[in-house]
Structure formats: structure tokens, C-alpha cells
Motif scaffolding. Structure first.
Motif, mmCIF file in Angstrom:
data_model
loop_
_atom_site.group_PDB
_atom_site.id
_atom_site.type_symbol
_atom_site.label_atom_id
_atom_site.label_comp_id
_atom_site.label_asym_id
_atom_site.label_seq_id
_atom_site.Cartn_x
_atom_site.Cartn_y
_atom_site.Cartn_z
ATOM 1 N N PHE A 1 -4.200 4.217 -5.038
ATOM 2 C CA PHE A 1 -3.428 3.042 -5.753
ATOM 3 C C PHE A 1 -3.245 3.174 -7.152
ATOM 4 C CE2 PHE A 1 -5.727 0.827 -1.861
ATOM 5 C CZ PHE A 1 -4.763 0.818 -1.187
ATOM 6 N N PRO B 1 -0.875 4.728 -10.030
ATOM 7 C CA PRO B 1 0.360 5.204 -10.136
ATOM 8 C C PRO B 1 0.279 6.456 -11.071
ATOM 9 C CG PRO B 1 0.602 2.885 -10.093
ATOM 10 C CD PRO B 1 -0.922 3.131 -10.219
ATOM 11 N N GLY C 1 -0.894 7.751 -7.020
ATOM 12 C CA GLY C 1 -0.942 6.945 -6.098
ATOM 13 C C GLY C 1 -0.022 5.856 -6.014
ATOM 14 N N ASP C 2 -0.007 4.764 -5.328
ATOM 15 C CA ASP C 2 1.173 3.915 -5.092
ATOM 16 C C ASP C 2 0.433 2.313 -5.126
ATOM 17 O OD1 ASP C 2 3.305 2.403 -4.455
ATOM 18 O OD2 ASP C 2 3.792 3.475 -2.709
ATOM 19 N N VAL D 1 1.853 -0.299 -5.054
ATOM 20 C CA VAL D 1 2.652 -1.164 -4.037
ATOM 21 C C VAL D 1 2.164 -1.144 -2.645
ATOM 22 C CG1 VAL D 1 5.033 -1.858 -3.244
ATOM 23 C CG2 VAL D 1 4.831 -1.299 -5.566
ATOM 24 N N LEU D 2 1.719 -0.018 -2.263
ATOM 25 C CA LEU D 2 1.381 0.282 -1.052
ATOM 26 C C LEU D 2 0.107 -0.789 -0.743
ATOM 27 C CD1 LEU D 2 0.753 1.710 1.703
ATOM 28 C CD2 LEU D 2 -0.645 3.496 0.383
ATOM 29 N N TYR D 3 -0.714 -0.951 -1.668
ATOM 30 C CA TYR D 3 -1.922 -1.889 -1.552
ATOM 31 C C TYR D 3 -1.379 -3.338 -1.271
ATOM 32 C CZ TYR D 3 -5.629 -5.182 -2.678
ATOM 33 O OH TYR D 3 -6.534 -6.237 -2.369
ATOM 34 N N THR E 1 8.208 -6.517 -7.128
ATOM 35 C CA THR E 1 8.037 -5.320 -7.074
ATOM 36 C C THR E 1 8.983 -4.171 -7.272
ATOM 37 O OG1 THR E 1 7.667 -4.937 -4.684
ATOM 38 C CG2 THR E 1 5.543 -5.877 -5.931
#
Length: 266
Positions: free
Chosen positions: A152, A154, A158-159, A161-163, A226
Motif C-alpha cells: 500500500f 505508492p 504499492g497502491d 487506494v487498493l486498501y 480518490t
């Protein structure tokens, strides 16, 4: 949310559902006890974060990364407490589903079940479907904090927004986990004081399932800031409006029961 609203509704369900379906007890009494004691332990762990080095989690209840990965507050204890509470709720939900399926009295089909039992049954399935998702998100967050993974983060590929997707896939149906048993209580109380059977029993029963189903499809309306695509925002806005339909069915049933019944107005 985690320590009052959800468990108090499970308490009503544990006491009332067996009485309503003609069962002596829940299907798995020891699983019930396990759920309760694990819930108590989860609450103790969650509140112990107040006494940890760095103080309680300063992230809000949603624990958004990347800040929740980098803060020195007691996010780890919070994650552990939430895991324990989720397992406790999951055990209770499985118990409800098995109880409704296997311990109904002779002749009580699904379309003869009290509406409160319908609401608890739907509530239980919601928990079974959404708790593993938030559990997975919290596990990945803990790995980011302790094992230097970058699910998570960036700036590490990681991402974040995925969380948010994983959290709100649980967080929005949680609204209906909290409200559906209350709707079920209303659907039982109004006919008593209206002195008339509930109007539109089948419509209210199926609208309970409809609320839960649509409630699982609208999570990203918590994420409009987001940068998700306009097409996605349009879909989630439309789905958020559609959920008013099964909710309206319940309200119409309650009003019609009062209107056509014989309540005493004082």
C-alpha cells in the motif's frame, strides 16, 4: 461500531432467534462461548493501544495508508484487536446461519420465518462475505508495517487506494450489518401494536436480501475523492440510489400495516 452496535444486535439474535424458530439453543453453543470470549479479548487488546508506546492509533478507524504504515502510534495492536473481533463476529455469523438452516421447527419453511429471523440470517451472511476481505487488507497492512512489504505504499510501487477498496468493501456493508437487525425488530414490533399481521411479508423478506445485496455493490461511494474514473463514480452513484428501492419497500410495509391495522393512538 466494533464493540457495541454489532455485538448488541448479535446478542438480541442469540436470545431471540432460537425462541422464534422453536430451537432449544443455537446450533453450536460452544462456538457461541468462543465468540464471546474472543470478542472480550479483542476489546481488551483494542483498548490496550491507549497504554502502548506512541499512544493509540492516530489514523482514524479506517487506518488509511500510507500514514498508517509510517506512524509510530499503536496501529499493530489495533490491527490485532480488529482481527480478534472479526474472528469473533465470523464465528457468531456461522452459528446463526447453521441454526436457521438446521434447527427450524417442523413445518417452518423460510417463507414462514419471522422477519427478525430473516434480518439476522441476512446479517450473518453479510458478515461471512465481508469480514475476510477486511481481514486480508489488515494483514497486508501489518506486513507493510512489520516486514517491509509495499502493498500500500505508492512510492514503493504499492497502491494505497487498493486498501481503501478492501476496507470499504467491508465498511459500507457494515452499515447494513448494523441496520438490518434493527429493521427486523421494527417489522416484529409494528404488527403487535397495529394488531394486524405485517403487510407484504414476502416483499419485506426479499427486500431484506435486496438491501444486503445492493449494499455490497456501492462501497466506493466513500471514495469519490480518490480519483476513481467518472464511469466508476457514475455506477456507484446509481447503485447508491437503487438501494433506496428495497429500503422503501420496508417502509411502505410498516406504514401500510399501521394504516390498515387498529393501533391505539395516545
Amino acid at each position: 461500531i466494533f464493540l457495541f452496535i454489532i455485538p448488541i444486535l448479535a446478542g438480541f439474535g442469540n436470545y431471540i432467534v432460537p425462541l422464534m424458530i422453536g430451537a432449544a439453543d443455537m446450533a453450536f453453543p460452544r462456538l457461541n462461548a468462543f465468540s464471546f470470549w474472543l470478542f472480550l479479548l479483542g476489546g481488551v487488546v483494542l483498548y490496550s493501544a491507549w497504554f502502548a508506546k506512541g499512544g493509540p492509533a492516530d489514523t482514524g478507524w479506517y487506518l488509511y495508508p500510507p500514514y498508517s504504515v509510517r506512524t509510530d502510534s499503536a496501529v499493530d495492536l489495533t490491527i490485532l484487536g480488529l482481527h480478534l473481533l472479526a474472528i469473533a463476529s465470523l464465528a457468531g455469523a456461522i452459528n446463526f446461519v447453521v441454526t436457521v438452516h438446521s434447527l427450524r421447527t417442523a413445518g417452518m419453511t423460510f417463507m414462514r420465518m419471522p422477519l427478525f429471523v430473516w434480518s439476522i440470517y441476512t446479517y450473518a451472511w453479510l458478515l461471512i462475505l465481508v469480514l475476510p476481505v477486511v481481514g486480508a487488507g489488515l494483514t497486508l497492512l501489518l506486513l507493510d508495517r512489520q516486514v517491509a512489504t509495499h502493498f500500500f505504499l505508492p512510492d514503493e510501487g504499492g497502491d494505497a487506494v487498493l486498501y481503501q477498496h478492501m476496507f470499504w468493501f467491508f465498511g459500507h456493508p457494515e452499515v447494513y450489518v448494523m441496520i438490518l437487525p434493527a429493521f427486523g425488530i421494527v417489522s416484529e414490533v409494528i404488527p403487535v401494536f397495529a394488531r394486524k399481521p405485517i403487510f407484504g411479508y414476502a416483499a419485506i423478506a426479499f427486500s431484506t436480501i435486496g438491501i444486503a445485496f445492493v449494499g455490497m455493490l456501492v462501497w466506493a461511494h466513500h471514495m469519490y475523492a480518490t480519483g476513481i474514473s467518472p464511469i466508476a463514480m457514475g455506477y456507484f452513484a446509481a447503485a447508491s440510489t437503487v438501494i433506496a428501492i428495497p429500503t422503501g419497500v420496508q417502509v411502505v410495509g410498516w406504514v401500510a400495516t399501521l394504516w390498515s391495522g387498529r393501533p391505539v393512538w395516545r
